[in-house]
Design a protein around this motif. Structure first.
Motif, PDB file in Angstrom:
ATOM      1  N   PRO A 149      47.066  49.108  23.159  1.00 43.58           N
ATOM      2  CA  PRO A 149      45.786  48.920  23.630  1.00 43.58           C
ATOM      3  C   PRO A 149      45.978  49.482  25.124  1.00 43.58           C
ATOM      4  CG  PRO A 149      46.539  46.688  23.563  1.00 43.58           C
ATOM      5  CD  PRO A 149      47.496  47.756  22.605  1.00 43.58           C
ATOM      6  N   PHE A 150      44.978  49.959  26.103  1.00 46.32           N
ATOM      7  CA  PHE A 150      45.086  50.479  27.327  1.00 46.32           C
ATOM      8  C   PHE A 150      44.430  49.176  28.142  1.00 46.32           C
ATOM      9  CE2 PHE A 150      44.472  55.033  26.308  1.00 46.32           C
ATOM     10  CZ  PHE A 150      45.620  55.226  25.453  1.00 46.32           C
ATOM     11  N   ALA A 151      45.038  49.102  29.385  1.00 48.21           N
ATOM     12  CA  ALA A 151      44.727  48.315  30.269  1.00 48.21           C
ATOM     13  C   ALA A 151      44.613  48.993  31.763  1.00 48.21           C
ATOM     14  CB  ALA A 151      45.505  46.908  30.506  1.00 48.21           C
ATOM     15  N   GLY A 152      44.287  48.617  32.731  1.00 52.05           N
ATOM     16  CA  GLY A 152      44.315  48.939  34.171  1.00 52.05           C
ATOM     17  C   GLY A 152      45.466  48.819  34.556  1.00 52.05           C
ATOM     18  N   GLN A 153      45.994  49.883  35.427  1.00 53.54           N
ATOM     19  CA  GLN A 153      47.156  49.911  36.093  1.00 53.54           C
ATOM     20  C   GLN A 153      47.308  48.523  37.031  1.00 53.54           C
ATOM     21  OE1 GLN A 153      49.732  51.429  35.497  1.00 53.54           O
ATOM     22  NE2 GLN A 153      49.136  53.355  34.777  1.00 53.54           N
ATOM     23  N   PRO A 154      48.283  47.969  37.353  1.00 54.98           N
ATOM     24  CA  PRO A 154      48.787  46.873  38.091  1.00 54.98           C
ATOM     25  C   PRO A 154      48.679  46.868  39.439  1.00 54.98           C
ATOM     26  CG  PRO A 154      50.609  47.296  37.078  1.00 54.98           C
ATOM     27  CD  PRO A 154      49.689  48.407  36.430  1.00 54.98           C
ATOM     28  N   ILE A 155      47.195  47.249  39.780  1.00 53.00           N
ATOM     29  CA  ILE A 155      47.099  47.415  41.494  1.00 53.00           C
ATOM     30  C   ILE A 155      46.412  46.259  42.167  1.00 53.00           C
ATOM     31  CG2 ILE A 155      46.014  49.096  43.079  1.00 53.00           C
ATOM     32  CD1 ILE A 155      45.983  51.297  40.664  1.00 53.00           C
ATOM     33  N   LYS A 156      46.963  45.969  43.261  1.00 53.01           N
ATOM     34  CA  LYS A 156      46.195  44.661  43.869  1.00 53.01           C
ATOM     35  C   LYS A 156      45.294  45.261  44.699  1.00 53.01           C
ATOM     36  CE  LYS A 156      50.299  42.058  44.295  1.00 53.01           C
ATOM     37  NZ  LYS A 156      51.545  41.683  44.922  1.00 53.01           N
ATOM     38  N   TRP A 157      43.966  44.755  44.895  1.00 52.69           N
ATOM     39  CA  TRP A 157      42.949  45.121  45.761  1.00 52.69           C
ATOM     40  C   TRP A 157      42.618  44.007  46.659  1.00 52.69           C
ATOM     41  CZ3 TRP A 157      40.156  49.833  44.974  1.00 52.69           C
ATOM     42  CH2 TRP A 157      40.381  50.475  43.965  1.00 52.69           C
ATOM     43  N   ILE A 158      42.866  44.245  47.776  1.00 50.32           N
ATOM     44  CA  ILE A 158      42.959  43.036  48.916  1.00 50.32           C
ATOM     45  C   ILE A 158      41.983  43.345  50.047  1.00 50.32           C
ATOM     46  CG2 ILE A 158      44.627  42.147  50.508  1.00 50.32           C
ATOM     47  CD1 ILE A 158      46.801  42.954  48.783  1.00 50.32           C
ATOM     48  N   ASP A 159      41.040  42.370  50.362  1.00 46.87           N
ATOM     49  CA  ASP A 159      40.401  42.663  51.534  1.00 46.87           C
ATOM     50  C   ASP A 159      40.861  42.400  52.930  1.00 46.87           C
ATOM     51  OD1 ASP A 159      40.193  39.989  52.026  1.00 46.87           O
ATOM     52  OD2 ASP A 159      38.239  39.504  51.373  1.00 46.87           O
ATOM     53  N   LYS A 160      39.990  42.571  53.847  1.00 46.56           N
ATOM     54  CA  LYS A 160      40.572  42.511  55.322  1.00 46.56           C
ATOM     55  C   LYS A 160      40.973  41.134  55.747  1.00 46.56           C
ATOM     56  CE  LYS A 160      36.192  41.870  57.620  1.00 46.56           C
ATOM     57  NZ  LYS A 160      35.304  41.431  56.470  1.00 46.56           N
ATOM     58  N   ASP A 161      40.789  39.998  54.975  1.00 51.50           N
ATOM     59  CA  ASP A 161      41.078  38.593  55.562  1.00 51.50           C
ATOM     60  C   ASP A 161      42.578  38.362  54.297  1.00 51.50           C
ATOM     61  OD1 ASP A 161      39.340  38.219  57.122  1.00 51.50           O
ATOM     62  OD2 ASP A 161      37.877  37.702  55.293  1.00 51.50           O
ATOM     63  N   GLY A 162      42.934  39.463  53.491  1.00 54.17           N
ATOM     64  CA  GLY A 162      43.901  39.229  52.601  1.00 54.17           C
ATOM     65  C   GLY A 162      43.691  38.589  51.257  1.00 54.17           C
ATOM     66  N   ASN A 163      42.360  38.439  51.091  1.00 54.78           N
ATOM     67  CA  ASN A 163      42.086  37.854  49.707  1.00 54.78           C
ATOM     68  C   ASN A 163      41.960  38.730  48.467  1.00 54.78           C
ATOM     69  OD1 ASN A 163      41.308  35.468  50.911  1.00 54.78           O
ATOM     70  ND2 ASN A 163      39.411  36.446  51.758  1.00 54.78           N
ATOM     71  N   ASP A 164      42.454  38.190  47.154  1.00 51.14           N
ATOM     72  CA  ASP A 164      42.358  39.273  46.403  1.00 51.14           C
ATOM     73  C   ASP A 164      40.855  39.587  45.745  1.00 51.14           C
ATOM     74  OD1 ASP A 164      42.520  40.506  43.923  1.00 51.14           O
ATOM     75  OD2 ASP A 164      43.803  38.757  42.806  1.00 51.14           O
ATOM     76  N   ILE A 165      40.590  40.844  45.695  1.00 53.57           N
ATOM     77  CA  ILE A 165      39.262  41.050  45.392  1.00 53.57           C
ATOM     78  C   ILE A 165      39.250  41.985  44.092  1.00 53.57           C
ATOM     79  CG2 ILE A 165      38.015  40.811  47.627  1.00 53.57           C
ATOM     80  CD1 ILE A 165      38.492  44.161  48.015  1.00 53.57           C
ATOM     81  N   LYS A 166      39.946  41.858  43.338  1.00 52.83           N
ATOM     82  CA  LYS A 166      40.202  42.540  41.894  1.00 52.83           C
ATOM     83  C   LYS A 166      38.754  42.515  41.252  1.00 52.83           C
ATOM     84  CE  LYS A 166      43.192  44.653  38.955  1.00 52.83           C
ATOM     85  NZ  LYS A 166      44.818  45.017  38.335  1.00 52.83           N
TER      86      LYS A 166
END
Lengths: 47, 475
Positions: free
Chosen positions: B278-295
């Motif tokens: 099966p496919f999944a999205g690549q393990p990329i971190k999405w981070i906002d300006k306060d350092g929060n995870d916004i994936k």
């Protein structure tokens, strides 16, 4: 384990393997593909 | 001057980079950078032939750097690890040294393709498991090696059971598995070994010929011919048995443990298995300006990037207008996603659950030509935004065709392939109430003509994607 039900007819098989029949099919399908490509590109507005 | 970062160098990312470089030439001093761990472009559709040992892998590849040099595109051989969309920069890690580096962007196109999620099924895959794959060049080479070793054993008189198909209930790209099993059949016939092998198709498809696109219907005179009929007839002629509507729970050295939609658990013994992951999205971190995870804000639960689709509808209510058109992220308007990296609004094939609650739901394929179309739309929309316009280019899967040639045997005189054309890919009942598709434009037929197309497409795409003379004339 399942076994397939639908069968090709002898005429289907002849057409699939005939070089002459497939040559004309290839030309027809090539034009069909080009028609579909034109449809696909209808959404592009920026040139 | 605009800085554009494209993550990925497959059909969507690579073609988008070429389109952008071409369209922005002489229209300002813009900077395009492609970030990819790959050194080569890999023409995945021909890996089927690599996997049966009929084509050297080098014939399916070309080096990216000379092409990017020719187009004035920066090339970073690196992994995209973090996106900081509030501050418009990404962190990449060098492929060779794993050194992190910051890249600023004005526009970001995520076209990373999938993470091959072999971990979803214990024992699946060539790295940590027992099965083979044709999803990447190294996998296809390894598959060919193992297959040819099996052929040697067959030549000595051994018998074998070969299982080919999907390794999880949520797989996509069943077409690649179909191509592999039919190519294996024909290869064994040519070697005079077919009678020594039991060939089994194992798949999560709700019906044969579904291919993750809910099958297809095409007019044949006054009759409706379906992909299911085509696949059934081919499997009958080729003597291929099948287990469909199946999820794979685990694989060990000797057996594949499955559960079907009726809730029956089965154990299939095998000598050689090529099961797609099966496919999944690549393990990329999405981070906002306060350092929060916004994936969660940017991606769907599988890790694919949300775009301008209508998400959250149940399968029964999902229709053509819900599919994305411009591939623009709804939250961060300067971010686009194309190819497998974009989050589809739902499946094309009907999802089901076994009585035990096991989900068997083929994911929608968005590879090859469909990936290219979405990559081009995203690229042209970036051009629009650079020039101060709203994105106006669309390539919805509910408004564009799918063109697919499923190889069954490579060869000019004795080749065979199924030619498949669907319009549109995603059923659009708002436009075509009866079938959701225009059956006059759909095709499903096997023959030599398909084999010629398949080979022609191999050379045409490799020519075009290297930006060789007249590349723009090749669709």
């Amino acid at each position: 384990m399942a076994q397939a039900k639908f069968r090709f007819s002898d005429s289907d098989r002849r057409k699939m393997h005939s070089l002459i029949s497939q040559f004309f099919r290839a030309i027809s399908l090539a034009f069909h593909f080009l028609k579909l490509v034109k449809i696909a590109e209808k959404g592009y507005k920026t040139h | 001057m605009a800085k554009i970062v494209i993550a990925g160098s497959g059909f969507a990312g690579h073609y988008a980079a070429m389109i952008l470089a071409d369209r922005l030439k002489g229209r300002g001093n813009h900077e395009i950078t492609v970030v990819t761990p790959n050194e080569t472009f890999n023409y995945i559709p021909s890996l089927i032939w690599v996997g049966v040992g009929q084509m050297p892998v080098e014939k399916t590849q070309f080096k990216l750097k000379p092409v990017y040099d020719k187009f004035g595109i920066n090339y970073e051989r690196a992994f995209l690890t973090e996106v900081h969309p509030d501050e418009n920069y990404v962190i990449i890690e060098s492929y060779d040294t794993r050194t992190p580096k910051r890249l600023n962007y004005d526009f970001l196109l995520v076209a990373t393709g999938p993470k091959l999620n072999f971990d979803a099924t214990p024992g699946l895959g060539p790295d940590k498991g027992y099965t083979y794959s044709v999803c990447t060049p190294p996998h296809a080479v390894e598959t060919a090696k193992a297959y040819l070793e099996l052929v040697k054993r067959l030549e000595k008189g051994d018998k074998a059971r070969i299982v080919i198909g999907t390794g999880h209930g949520g797989c996509t790209c069943q077409g690649a598995g179909f191509e592999f099993i039919t190519n294996v059949h024909n290869d064994l016939v040519d070697r005079g070994l077919r009678d020594k092998v039991e060939l089994i198709w194992l798949s999560n498809e709700p019906k044969l010929g579904d291919f993750g696109i809910d099958g297809l219907e095409a007019k044949r005179g006054s009759l409706i011919f379906t992909a299911e009929m085509m696949a059934e007839a081919i499997f009958y002629d080729y003597g291929i048995k099948y287990e469909i509507r199946s999820h794979v729970h685990k694989v060990d050295e000797k057996k594949i443990y499955t559960e079907n939609i009726e809730g029956e658990f089965k154990e299939i013994e095998y000598d050689f298995a090529m099961l797609l992951p099966p496919f999944a999205g690549q393990p990329i971190k999405w981070i906002d300006k306060d350092g929060n995870d916004i994936k969660d804000k940017v991606c769907n639960p599988a890790g694919f990037v949300k775009v301008d689709a209508v998400y959250g509808k149940p399968y029964e209510e999902l229709d053509g207008p819900d599919w994305p058109k411009t591939y623009q992220n709804p939250v961060y308007k300067n971010i686009f996603a194309a190819g497998i990296a974009f989050a589809p609004p739902g499946p094309l094939s009907k999802p089901s659950k076994s009585p035990n609650g096991t989900l068997i739901a083929p994911a929608p394929p968005r590879t090859g030509y469909t990936a290219e179309l979405s990559g081009k739309a995203a690229a042209l929309n970036i051009v629009d935004m650079i020039e101060g316009r709203e994105p106006q280019n669309t390539a919805s899967m509910a408004e564009t065709p799918g063109l697919c040639v499923a190889s069954m045997k490579n060869g000019i005189l004795n080749g065979m392939a199924g030619t498949i054309a669907i319009y549109p890919v995603a059923r659009n009942r708002a436009k075509y109430p009866e079938y959701g598709r225009d059956l006059d434009l759909c095709v499903a037929e096997p023959g030599k003509a398909g084999a010629w197309f398949k080979l022609g497409l191999h050379y045409a795409f490799l020519w075009k994607l290297q930006g060789k003379p007249f590349w723009k004339l090749i669709p």
